[in-house]
Design an enzyme around this catalytic site. Sequence first.
Site, PDB file in Angstrom:
ATOM      1  N   SER A 125      -4.641 -40.983  23.692  1.00 28.86           N
ATOM      2  CA  SER A 125      -4.953 -42.180  24.464  1.00 28.86           C
ATOM      3  C   SER A 125      -3.676 -42.734  25.069  1.00 28.86           C
ATOM      4  O   SER A 125      -2.593 -42.605  24.483  1.00 28.86           O
ATOM      5  CB  SER A 125      -5.590 -43.250  23.567  1.00 28.86           C
ATOM      6  N   TYR A 138      -4.531 -48.814  16.393  1.00 26.06           N
ATOM      7  CA  TYR A 138      -5.080 -47.630  17.075  1.00 26.06           C
ATOM      8  C   TYR A 138      -3.981 -46.931  17.872  1.00 26.06           C
ATOM      9  O   TYR A 138      -3.844 -45.699  17.823  1.00 26.06           O
ATOM     10  CB  TYR A 138      -6.206 -48.086  17.998  1.00 26.06           C
TER      11      TYR A 138
END
Length: 248
Positions: A138, A151
């Site tokens: 990501s 995250y």
Amino acid sequence: MRRIVIFGATSAIAQAVARLFAADGARLFLVARNAERLDAVAADLRARGAGTVATATADLADEGAHAALVAQAEAALEGLDAALIAHGTLGDQSRSESDADAALAELRNNFLSPASILTHLANRMAAQGHGTIAVIGSVAGDRGRMSNYVYGSAKGGLRVFVQGLRHRLGKSGVSVVLVQPGFVDTPMTAGVANRGGPLWAKPERVARDIRRAMDRGGPAILYTPWFWSPIMTVVRNLPDAVFRRTKM
């Protein structure tokens, strides 16, 4: 006829990638946690032209199961040509800030689990002298930000792991691609505020980029859609004094 294993096969992006390979008659081995959804995905891919579709139900947070899953995929497909690791979670940042167990679960789901699967796949493919592994990271892993640093730190660790793994496998005939999507309109991002707009992409758009990268064995890092590469170059290089005043 390519032989491809997909971990996290019921995710929106993984399904979109699998449909592209199925249309070319690829043989697929799918791994996911929800048996009912997995069966539905497998049936869809068979209808779309996949050569064969085999499945395994597993909780990929259980690292102890990974070696057996890779071996099962290899046996079912009579070899492995490519793999896509597409599982992960987008946990609640606020909860992770106050609950260490929640933070550790996020790190396990998004870093430790993919790193374990990568290791097993890499060793098998290096021994055979060929193969391509793509893993979904990501853009959140490019720089720690207050909005999602738990995250993001998992994805940042995955980025460094994949870079090192690709370096290690450079002369083995095995390619490793880190996929860095930006905002993608999937069930995983359903809770994100202010969805929509020019920075958001559909899974099919991202899947086409992933398919192309897997066919070519690179680039080492794939930003998708493409415009996330210049965006994240700016974010990574903002001076700390400026960055700390942002609300990202």
